[in-house]
Design a protein around this motif. Structure first.
Motif, mmCIF file in Angstrom:
data_model
loop_
_atom_site.group_PDB
_atom_site.id
_atom_site.type_symbol
_atom_site.label_atom_id
_atom_site.label_comp_id
_atom_site.label_asym_id
_atom_site.label_seq_id
_atom_site.Cartn_x
_atom_site.Cartn_y
_atom_site.Cartn_z
ATOM 1 N N ILE A 1 50.109 24.913 43.374
ATOM 2 C CA ILE A 1 49.688 26.083 44.135
ATOM 3 C C ILE A 1 48.242 26.371 43.764
ATOM 4 C CG2 ILE A 1 50.042 28.555 44.540
ATOM 5 C CD1 ILE A 1 53.005 28.122 43.774
ATOM 6 N N GLU A 2 47.404 26.612 44.776
ATOM 7 C CA GLU A 2 45.995 26.937 44.526
ATOM 8 C C GLU A 2 45.897 28.118 43.565
ATOM 9 O OE1 GLU A 2 43.070 25.532 45.543
ATOM 10 O OE2 GLU A 2 44.302 23.912 46.377
ATOM 11 N N ILE A 3 45.004 28.013 42.605
ATOM 12 C CA ILE A 3 44.845 29.059 41.599
ATOM 13 C C ILE A 3 44.466 30.407 42.236
ATOM 14 C CG2 ILE A 3 42.425 28.735 40.928
ATOM 15 C CD1 ILE A 3 45.303 29.005 38.427
ATOM 16 N N SER A 4 43.736 30.364 43.345
ATOM 17 C CA SER A 4 43.344 31.612 44.024
ATOM 18 C C SER A 4 44.547 32.330 44.634
ATOM 19 C CB SER A 4 42.297 31.337 45.098
ATOM 20 O OG SER A 4 42.825 30.485 46.091
ATOM 21 N N GLN A 5 45.672 31.639 44.803
ATOM 22 C CA GLN A 5 46.895 32.278 45.296
ATOM 23 C C GLN A 5 47.714 32.870 44.144
ATOM 24 O OE1 GLN A 5 48.221 28.743 47.760
ATOM 25 N NE2 GLN A 5 48.761 30.454 49.110
ATOM 26 N N LEU A 6 47.328 32.507 42.916
ATOM 27 C CA LEU A 6 48.072 32.955 41.746
ATOM 28 C C LEU A 6 47.360 34.042 40.948
ATOM 29 C CD1 LEU A 6 49.218 29.438 40.461
ATOM 30 C CD2 LEU A 6 50.587 31.107 41.738
ATOM 31 N N ILE A 7 46.034 33.984 40.953
ATOM 32 C CA ILE A 7 45.239 34.930 40.167
ATOM 33 C C ILE A 7 44.458 35.816 41.116
ATOM 34 C CG2 ILE A 7 43.365 35.179 38.491
ATOM 35 C CD1 ILE A 7 44.156 32.431 37.388
ATOM 36 N N PRO A 8 44.615 37.136 40.964
ATOM 37 C CA PRO A 8 43.819 38.041 41.810
ATOM 38 C C PRO A 8 42.332 37.785 41.570
ATOM 39 C CG PRO A 8 45.453 39.263 40.525
ATOM 40 C CD PRO A 8 45.456 37.863 40.020
ATOM 41 N N MET A 9 41.584 37.649 42.628
ATOM 42 C CA MET A 9 40.174 37.279 42.518
ATOM 43 C C MET A 9 39.253 38.488 42.714
ATOM 44 S SD MET A 9 40.583 34.138 41.781
ATOM 45 C CE MET A 9 38.992 33.369 41.910
ATOM 46 N N PHE A 10 39.722 39.689 42.359
ATOM 47 C CA PHE A 10 38.893 40.872 42.521
ATOM 48 C C PHE A 10 38.614 41.499 41.167
ATOM 49 C CE2 PHE A 10 43.187 41.386 44.343
ATOM 50 C CZ PHE A 10 43.811 42.092 43.336
ATOM 51 N N LEU A 11 37.547 42.256 41.106
ATOM 52 C CA LEU A 11 37.113 42.929 39.879
ATOM 53 C C LEU A 11 37.090 44.441 40.078
ATOM 54 C CD1 LEU A 11 34.009 40.726 38.976
ATOM 55 C CD2 LEU A 11 36.192 40.744 37.790
ATOM 56 N N SER A 12 37.172 45.164 38.971
ATOM 57 C CA SER A 12 37.060 46.617 39.055
ATOM 58 C C SER A 12 35.650 46.989 39.484
ATOM 59 C CB SER A 12 37.369 47.263 37.700
ATOM 60 O OG SER A 12 36.320 46.996 36.797
ATOM 61 N N LYS A 13 35.519 48.200 40.022
ATOM 62 C CA LYS A 13 34.209 48.699 40.441
ATOM 63 C C LYS A 13 33.253 48.700 39.244
ATOM 64 C CE LYS A 13 33.822 53.093 41.506
ATOM 65 N NZ LYS A 13 33.984 54.357 42.244
ATOM 66 N N GLU A 14 33.747 49.130 38.086
ATOM 67 C CA GLU A 14 32.919 49.178 36.879
ATOM 68 C C GLU A 14 32.426 47.784 36.488
ATOM 69 O OE1 GLU A 14 36.006 50.652 37.039
ATOM 70 O OE2 GLU A 14 35.276 52.696 37.287
ATOM 71 N N ASP A 15 33.327 46.782 36.518
ATOM 72 C CA ASP A 15 32.931 45.413 36.170
ATOM 73 C C ASP A 15 31.895 44.874 37.153
ATOM 74 O OD1 ASP A 15 34.507 45.294 33.908
ATOM 75 O OD2 ASP A 15 36.190 44.314 34.922
ATOM 76 N N GLN A 16 32.071 45.160 38.435
ATOM 77 C CA GLN A 16 31.107 44.685 39.430
ATOM 78 C C GLN A 16 29.727 45.298 39.192
ATOM 79 O OE1 GLN A 16 32.220 44.299 43.587
ATOM 80 N NE2 GLN A 16 34.365 44.528 43.018
ATOM 81 N N PHE B 1 25.235 37.936 42.855
ATOM 82 C CA PHE B 1 26.645 38.222 42.613
ATOM 83 C C PHE B 1 27.279 38.743 43.892
ATOM 84 C CE2 PHE B 1 30.002 41.247 41.324
ATOM 85 C CZ PHE B 1 30.847 40.356 40.671
ATOM 86 N N ALA B 2 28.335 38.088 44.329
ATOM 87 C CA ALA B 2 29.049 38.517 45.543
ATOM 88 C C ALA B 2 30.078 39.562 45.178
ATOM 89 C CB ALA B 2 29.731 37.311 46.191
ATOM 90 N N SER B 3 30.005 40.695 45.846
ATOM 91 C CA SER B 3 30.967 41.788 45.608
ATOM 92 C C SER B 3 32.292 41.483 46.288
ATOM 93 C CB SER B 3 30.409 43.104 46.145
ATOM 94 O OG SER B 3 29.245 43.453 45.466
ATOM 95 N N ASP B 4 33.332 42.127 45.779
ATOM 96 C CA ASP B 4 34.649 42.001 46.390
ATOM 97 C C ASP B 4 34.683 42.727 47.724
ATOM 98 O OD1 ASP B 4 35.658 40.645 44.206
ATOM 99 O OD2 ASP B 4 36.460 42.439 43.255
ATOM 100 N N GLU B 5 35.612 42.302 48.582
ATOM 101 C CA GLU B 5 35.819 42.968 49.862
ATOM 102 C C GLU B 5 36.254 44.408 49.637
ATOM 103 O OE1 GLU B 5 39.129 42.695 53.319
ATOM 104 O OE2 GLU B 5 38.302 40.792 52.656
ATOM 105 N N PHE B 6 37.132 44.607 48.660
ATOM 106 C CA PHE B 6 37.501 45.957 48.253
ATOM 107 C C PHE B 6 37.329 46.038 46.754
ATOM 108 C CE2 PHE B 6 41.610 45.110 46.326
ATOM 109 C CZ PHE B 6 41.961 43.903 46.896
ATOM 110 N N VAL B 7 37.213 47.218 46.245
ATOM 111 C CA VAL B 7 36.901 47.398 44.831
ATOM 112 C C VAL B 7 38.025 48.134 44.115
ATOM 113 C CG1 VAL B 7 34.709 47.598 43.637
ATOM 114 C CG2 VAL B 7 34.896 48.514 45.910
ATOM 115 N N LEU B 8 38.319 47.705 42.907
ATOM 116 C CA LEU B 8 39.306 48.395 42.093
ATOM 117 C C LEU B 8 38.600 49.481 41.299
ATOM 118 C CD1 LEU B 8 41.317 45.372 40.680
ATOM 119 C CD2 LEU B 8 41.830 46.778 42.640
ATOM 120 N N SER B 9 39.154 50.671 41.304
ATOM 121 C CA SER B 9 38.563 51.778 40.535
ATOM 122 C C SER B 9 38.821 51.613 39.068
ATOM 123 C CB SER B 9 39.138 53.109 40.989
ATOM 124 O OG SER B 9 38.885 53.296 42.346
#
Length: 186
Positions: A146-161, A178-186
């Motif tokens: 299984i592709e690793i991108s299907q197993l590991i969430p590829m997003f970062l928190s807003k603070e980390d970004q 640096f490419a930002s995520d489509e949505f951001v985790l608080s």
């Protein structure tokens, strides 16, 4: 790196401290409602979580004077993020189940391969109640192809970004971005 909700951490703390964890808790509560029929462990977990949810609602949402536009916007954003996480976990679960079925394995077989003794623990991992370890996900990647991108969430928190963007900016290297995520985790 915290990319999703861990119920046991919230229960240990005994409180929810932000809107995103509140929305995550509501999703976890719905999952636990179904799982509670299978196990007393899940039933007890759900009862504890529901108490914590009720405390948060009482402190944050019961006073209408404390609810302003900023709070409503934060709530909507948190709901969206929590839903994206839920969809990711649901898709990961479906993908893993499909692959183990194709290989004539069971979820218990996979638990054994990963070194997990408890059927309950494996169910918690698959349903996103507990997070998989990185080691678990690497084994699943290699075993089930299984592709690793299907197993590991590829997003970062807003603070980390923000931290990464600031560090990149300080480098002053035009070729580095640096490419930002489509949505951001608080």
């Amino acid at each position: 790196m915290k990319t999703h909700f861990d119920i046991e951490n919230i229960i240990e703390k005994g409180s929810i401290t932000n809107e995103l964890d509140y929305d995550r808790a509501l999703i976890a509560d719905r999952k636990l409602r179904l799982l509670a029929k299978e196990s007393i462990h899940f039933k007890n977990l759900r009862l504890k979580l529901r108490d914590i949810i009720e405390k948060y609602e009482s402190s944050e949402w019961s006073d209408i004077d404390k609810i302003d536009n900023h709070k409503l916007v934060e709530s909507e954003k948190s709901e969206h993020i929590a839903e994206q996480e839920r969809l990711f976990i649901e898709n990961r679960k479906k993908t893993i189940r499909k692959k183990i079925k194709e290989l004539d394995l069971t979820q218990e077989n996979l638990a054994s391969i990963l070194g997990h003794k408890s059927k309950t623990h494996m169910s918690e991992l698959m349903n996103g109640i507990k997070p998989f370890t990185l080691k678990d996900l690497i084994i699943i990647n290699r075993l089930l192809k299984i592709e690793i991108s299907q197993l590991i969430p590829m997003f970062l928190s807003k603070e980390d970004q923000i931290k990464v963007k600031e560090a990149v900016k300080k480098l002053d290297k035009p070729k580095v971005s640096f490419a930002s995520d489509e949505f951001v985790l608080s």
